[in-house]
Design a protein around this motif. Structure first.
Motif, PDB file in Angstrom:
ATOM      1  N   ARG A  43       0.859  -1.185   0.000  1.00 29.99           N
ATOM      2  CA  ARG A  43       0.000   0.000   0.000  1.00 29.99           C
ATOM      3  C   ARG A  43       0.898   1.239   0.000  1.00 29.99           C
ATOM      4  NH1 ARG A  43      -5.389   0.769   1.066  1.00 29.99           N
ATOM      5  NH2 ARG A  43      -5.979   2.791   1.963  1.00 29.99           N
ATOM      6  N   ALA A  44       1.396   1.527  -1.164  1.00 36.46           N
ATOM      7  CA  ALA A  44       2.397   2.587  -1.280  1.00 36.46           C
ATOM      8  C   ALA A  44       2.365   3.191  -2.679  1.00 36.46           C
ATOM      9  CB  ALA A  44       3.786   2.025  -0.986  1.00 36.46           C
ATOM     10  N   TRP A  63       9.625  16.133  -5.782  1.00 36.99           N
ATOM     11  CA  TRP A  63       9.429  16.404  -4.355  1.00 36.99           C
ATOM     12  C   TRP A  63       8.084  17.054  -4.081  1.00 36.99           C
ATOM     13  CZ3 TRP A  63      12.200  13.029  -2.664  1.00 36.99           C
ATOM     14  CH2 TRP A  63      13.530  12.835  -3.046  1.00 36.99           C
ATOM     15  N   CYS A  64       7.619  17.892  -4.975  1.00 34.17           N
ATOM     16  CA  CYS A  64       6.292  18.483  -4.786  1.00 34.17           C
ATOM     17  C   CYS A  64       5.200  17.431  -4.942  1.00 34.17           C
ATOM     18  CB  CYS A  64       6.080  19.629  -5.781  1.00 34.17           C
ATOM     19  SG  CYS A  64       7.037  21.119  -5.404  1.00 34.17           S
ATOM     20  N   ALA A  65       5.412  16.473  -5.853  1.00 35.10           N
ATOM     21  CA  ALA A  65       4.440  15.386  -6.027  1.00 35.10           C
ATOM     22  C   ALA A  65       4.401  14.510  -4.779  1.00 35.10           C
ATOM     23  CB  ALA A  65       4.800  14.556  -7.253  1.00 35.10           C
ATOM     24  N   VAL A  66       5.572  14.217  -4.216  1.00 30.73           N
ATOM     25  CA  VAL A  66       5.632  13.428  -2.981  1.00 30.73           C
ATOM     26  C   VAL A  66       4.885  14.159  -1.862  1.00 30.73           C
ATOM     27  CG1 VAL A  66       7.153  12.533  -1.171  1.00 30.73           C
ATOM     28  CG2 VAL A  66       7.781  12.252  -3.575  1.00 30.73           C
ATOM     29  N   LYS A  67       5.140  15.444  -1.727  1.00 28.18           N
ATOM     30  CA  LYS A  67       4.481  16.219  -0.677  1.00 28.18           C
ATOM     31  C   LYS A  67       2.970  16.255  -0.883  1.00 28.18           C
ATOM     32  CE  LYS A  67       4.380  20.751   1.575  1.00 28.18           C
ATOM     33  NZ  LYS A  67       4.948  22.126   1.621  1.00 28.18           N
ATOM     34  N   ALA A  68       2.530  16.407  -2.132  1.00 32.07           N
ATOM     35  CA  ALA A  68       1.095  16.455  -2.423  1.00 32.07           C
ATOM     36  C   ALA A  68       0.403  15.157  -2.014  1.00 32.07           C
ATOM     37  CB  ALA A  68       0.872  16.724  -3.910  1.00 32.07           C
ATOM     38  N   GLN A  70       1.563  12.985   0.239  1.00 32.92           N
ATOM     39  CA  GLN A  70       1.632  12.882   1.699  1.00 32.92           C
ATOM     40  C   GLN A  70       0.523  13.703   2.360  1.00 32.92           C
ATOM     41  OE1 GLN A  70       5.658  14.033   2.707  1.00 32.92           O
ATOM     42  NE2 GLN A  70       6.433  11.948   2.506  1.00 32.92           N
ATOM     43  N   GLU A  71       0.216  14.852   1.777  1.00 37.48           N
ATOM     44  CA  GLU A  71      -0.854  15.687   2.320  1.00 37.48           C
ATOM     45  C   GLU A  71      -2.229  15.065   2.087  1.00 37.48           C
ATOM     46  OE1 GLU A  71       1.107  20.172   1.867  1.00 37.48           O
ATOM     47  OE2 GLU A  71      -0.314  19.422   0.371  1.00 37.48           O
ATOM     48  N   GLU A  72      -2.437  14.537   0.883  1.00 38.49           N
ATOM     49  CA  GLU A  72      -3.755  14.041   0.496  1.00 38.49           C
ATOM     50  C   GLU A  72      -4.019  12.608   0.958  1.00 38.49           C
ATOM     51  OE1 GLU A  72      -7.267  15.412  -1.681  1.00 38.49           O
ATOM     52  OE2 GLU A  72      -5.525  16.317  -0.706  1.00 38.49           O
ATOM     53  N   TYR A  73      -2.966  11.786   0.962  1.00 37.30           N
ATOM     54  CA  TYR A  73      -3.112  10.369   1.328  1.00 37.30           C
ATOM     55  C   TYR A  73      -2.027   9.985   2.337  1.00 37.30           C
ATOM     56  CZ  TYR A  73      -5.896  10.544  -2.941  1.00 37.30           C
ATOM     57  OH  TYR A  73      -6.824  10.888  -3.895  1.00 37.30           O
ATOM     58  N   PRO A  74      -2.133  10.470   3.571  1.00 36.32           N
ATOM     59  CA  PRO A  74      -1.082  10.243   4.574  1.00 36.32           C
ATOM     60  C   PRO A  74      -0.892   8.773   4.949  1.00 36.32           C
ATOM     61  CG  PRO A  74      -3.033  11.232   5.574  1.00 36.32           C
ATOM     62  CD  PRO A  74      -3.233  11.305   4.099  1.00 36.32           C
ATOM     63  N   ILE A 463      -5.085  13.368  -9.763  1.00 38.19           N
ATOM     64  CA  ILE A 463      -4.884  11.987  -9.299  1.00 38.19           C
ATOM     65  C   ILE A 463      -6.084  11.443  -8.524  1.00 38.19           C
ATOM     66  CG2 ILE A 463      -2.380  12.313  -9.182  1.00 38.19           C
ATOM     67  CD1 ILE A 463      -2.660  12.405  -6.098  1.00 38.19           C
ATOM     68  N   HIS A 464      -6.960  12.317  -8.070  1.00 41.20           N
ATOM     69  CA  HIS A 464      -8.064  11.883  -7.198  1.00 41.20           C
ATOM     70  C   HIS A 464      -8.912  10.751  -7.794  1.00 41.20           C
ATOM     71  CE1 HIS A 464     -11.094  12.111  -4.065  1.00 41.20           C
ATOM     72  NE2 HIS A 464     -12.021  12.211  -5.003  1.00 41.20           N
ATOM     73  N   PRO A 465      -9.365  10.841  -9.055  1.00 37.40           N
ATOM     74  CA  PRO A 465     -10.193   9.754  -9.587  1.00 37.40           C
ATOM     75  C   PRO A 465      -9.488   8.397  -9.579  1.00 37.40           C
ATOM     76  CG  PRO A 465     -10.363  11.694 -10.983  1.00 37.40           C
ATOM     77  CD  PRO A 465      -9.240  11.952 -10.027  1.00 37.40           C
ATOM     78  N   VAL A 466      -8.204   8.374  -9.946  1.00 39.94           N
ATOM     79  CA  VAL A 466      -7.461   7.117  -9.998  1.00 39.94           C
ATOM     80  C   VAL A 466      -7.223   6.569  -8.589  1.00 39.94           C
ATOM     81  CG1 VAL A 466      -5.300   6.010 -10.707  1.00 39.94           C
ATOM     82  CG2 VAL A 466      -6.342   7.743 -12.165  1.00 39.94           C
ATOM     83  N   PHE A 467      -6.783   7.416  -7.682  1.00 37.47           N
ATOM     84  CA  PHE A 467      -6.463   6.977  -6.328  1.00 37.47           C
ATOM     85  C   PHE A 467      -7.711   6.573  -5.555  1.00 37.47           C
ATOM     86  CE2 PHE A 467      -2.375   8.287  -7.370  1.00 37.47           C
ATOM     87  CZ  PHE A 467      -1.473   8.139  -6.331  1.00 37.47           C
ATOM     88  N   SER A 468      -8.748   7.407  -5.614  1.00 40.34           N
ATOM     89  CA  SER A 468      -9.943   7.125  -4.836  1.00 40.34           C
ATOM     90  C   SER A 468     -10.625   5.846  -5.308  1.00 40.34           C
ATOM     91  CB  SER A 468     -10.930   8.300  -4.913  1.00 40.34           C
ATOM     92  OG  SER A 468     -11.316   8.547  -6.251  1.00 40.34           O
ATOM     93  N   HIS A 469     -10.629   5.610  -6.618  1.00 36.38           N
ATOM     94  CA  HIS A 469     -11.254   4.396  -7.155  1.00 36.38           C
ATOM     95  C   HIS A 469     -10.481   3.153  -6.725  1.00 36.38           C
ATOM     96  CE1 HIS A 469     -12.081   1.292 -10.257  1.00 36.38           C
ATOM     97  NE2 HIS A 469     -13.320   1.774 -10.173  1.00 36.38           N
ATOM     98  N   THR A 470      -9.161   3.238  -6.705  1.00 35.86           N
ATOM     99  CA  THR A 470      -8.319   2.096  -6.335  1.00 35.86           C
ATOM    100  C   THR A 470      -8.371   1.816  -4.837  1.00 35.86           C
ATOM    101  OG1 THR A 470      -6.838   2.670  -8.158  1.00 35.86           O
ATOM    102  CG2 THR A 470      -5.996   1.124  -6.526  1.00 35.86           C
ATOM    103  N   LEU A 471      -8.485   2.871  -4.031  1.00 36.13           N
ATOM    104  CA  LEU A 471      -8.421   2.730  -2.583  1.00 36.13           C
ATOM    105  C   LEU A 471      -9.776   2.440  -1.934  1.00 36.13           C
ATOM    106  CD1 LEU A 471      -5.971   5.677  -1.834  1.00 36.13           C
ATOM    107  CD2 LEU A 471      -5.443   3.232  -1.753  1.00 36.13           C
TER     108      LEU A 471
END
Length: 472
Positions: A43-44, A63-68, A70-74, A463-471
């Motif tokens: 789960r990473a 690095w900005c993508a990593v931070k984004a 981390q903020e959205e999906y801690p 990224i929200h549609p892809v991540f939220s659907h998968t998670l």
């Protein structure tokens, strides 16, 4: 003729070997995926970024993508696939803040890659583009075998790895800075124009140029096929978007997300600056496509055309060196400055810390950029945010997205060759202070359109549609 025949034989043998390797590895990985299924995935989010020390705009995006995320999906771990053996979780976290001013919420995990030589230019004296692309398969094989994430994020443009990541069961997300191949590249070969990606030997030969057009056409087809495997493709500019849409043919899965630029911090710099010695800054990695020599020649020409009573400017080169080839390129540039008799008017700053870059930007009245078809041009936006008027190449990102009028006011200069760059430098140096400050103000306002905040907002929305659907 023997040399030409040798190249063709090298290409044929290399291509055959890689196709056999690709076929066998694909079958092997498909078998692994069928047997192990989803149980091997963690789960990473895995970021495929083999060079975490390049110091360019691509690393800032990482690095900005990593931070984004981390903020959205801690609850998701962020893992960096890197070929830099001295990279550690803490050193990468420190690097993000020291070099780019990006403070990560948590230290990322690191997976070290030992096969990076397969994507290095020096490994492929001929047919470098297809060699590096197929070589990335081998490197991603190593990466995904060591750690298989739920989401595979490519921030370096290695599209040939996408089908492989899919075989491992990953959702494939990419941030594409520029297409590996484009119609512009094919056109230059067809027109027999000599550039960094088309040497003079090929450009002077009708037969070799035709062979290269066939090679590029074949590669374009392959690139289109592998790129279409991305579940989400973010692109950094209008120019990149138009090319990727034509090549990958997945318009519904392509989102334009302008790269993150430190406009907020740079906008705090005062617009007024000491101009007893007008400073022009050039921020770019020491790579051939950045065309530093053109900048140096234009600067030299401008100095020769200056009136005797005019203030003599200084040119400051700021960039990073990834390898020995970049180091050699920097040394040649220093020798060129001596040859042009401007060595006293030129400074070279290598691998600067971010705070030192900000200091130099704060003292510059202008920033120069000269890459043809620069996909976006983060450095151009940084100039603008800092109040340094840009002199950029009249193509792609700077032309289509960045150096445009703001409230009906000019925000910089666009140029194509040495003479046009020199003329732009002279116009800027001869500009009254009040007029220059007015343009700098419009320039800064325009640059604010490409802030880090906008990147974070657009990236998360994409990224929200892809991540939220998968998670779920």
């Amino acid at each position: 003729m023997k040399k030409y025949l040798s190249w063709l034989i090298d290409f044929g043998v290399s291509l055959l070997c890689w196709l056999v390797f690709y076929a066998l590895s694909s079958l092997g990985f498909l078998l692994v995926f069928v047997i192990d299924g989803k149980k091997n995935r963690k789960r990473a989010v895995g970021f495929f970024h083999p060079y975490t020390n390049d110091g360019g705009g691509g690393e800032r995006v990482l690095w900005c993508a990593v931070k984004a995320i981390q903020e959205e999906y801690p609850n998701l771990d962020c893992v960096i696939y890197t070929g830099d053996h001295d990279a550690s979780p803490q050193s990468l976290m420190d690097r993000a803040i020291d070099r780019f001013g990006v403070k990560l919420l948590f230290t990322p995990q690191v997976v070290h890659l030992h096969k990076r030589k397969w994507i290095e230019e020096g490994t492929y004296p001929h047919f470098t583009m297809i060699g590096q692309s197929l070589g990335s398969l081998y490197l991603s094989w190593e990466a995904l075998s060591k750690f298989t994430p739920l989401f595979y994020v490519d921030t370096s443009g290695y599209a040939f790895t996408y089908p492989l990541a899919q075989m491992f069961g990953c959702k494939v997300v990419c941030y594409t800075h520029y297409p590996t191949i484009s119609s512009d590249m094919v056109s230059r070969v067809r027109e027999r124009s000599s550039m960094y990606n088309n040497n003079s030997l090929i450009a002077q030969s009708i037969w070799l140029s035709r062979c290269k057009v066939i090679y590029y056409t074949f590669f374009s087809c392959m690139y289109g096929i592998v790129g279409s495997h991305a579940h989400l493709a973010m692109v950094n500019s209008s120019w990149t978007q138009s090319h990727i849409e034509k090549l990958w043919r997945i318009p519904n899965r392509i989102k334009r997300v302008y790269p993150p630029c430190d406009t907020s911090g740079l906008q705090e710099l005062p617009l007024e600056r000491p101009i007893d010695i007008p400073k022009i800054i050039s921020v770019a990695q020491f790579r051939p496509e950045k065309a530093h020599t053109l900048q140096l020649e234009a600067f030299s020409l401008a100095i020769r055309k200056l009136d005797k009573d005019s203030r003599r400017p200084k040119l400051q080169f700021v960039g990073s060196c990834r390898n020995e080839a970049d180091e050699e390129r920097l040394q040649k540039l220093k020798h060129k400055a001596v040859e042009l008799k401007v060595e006293k008017d030129v400074e070279f700053h290598k691998n600067l810390m971010y705070r030192d870059l900000v200091r130099l930007l704060g003292g510059a009245i202008a920033g120069i950029h000269s890459m043809t078809d620069e996909h976006f041009g983060i450095s151009v936006v940084e100039y603008m945010a800092a109040g340094a008027i840009p002199i950029a190449h009249n193509s792609a990102g700077p032309k289509m997205d960045i150096v445009l009028e703001e409230d009906g006011k000019q925000t910089g200069f666009l140029a194509l060759n040495v003479e046009e760059y020199a003329d732009a430098i002279l116009k800027l140096l001869g500009m009254p202070d009040a007029e220059r400050l007015e343009m700098a103000g419009a320039t800064r306002k325009r640059g604010a359109r490409f802030s880090e905040k906008r990147f974070y907002d657009d990236f998360k929305d994409a990224i929200h549609p892809v991540f939220s659907h998968t998670l779920r």
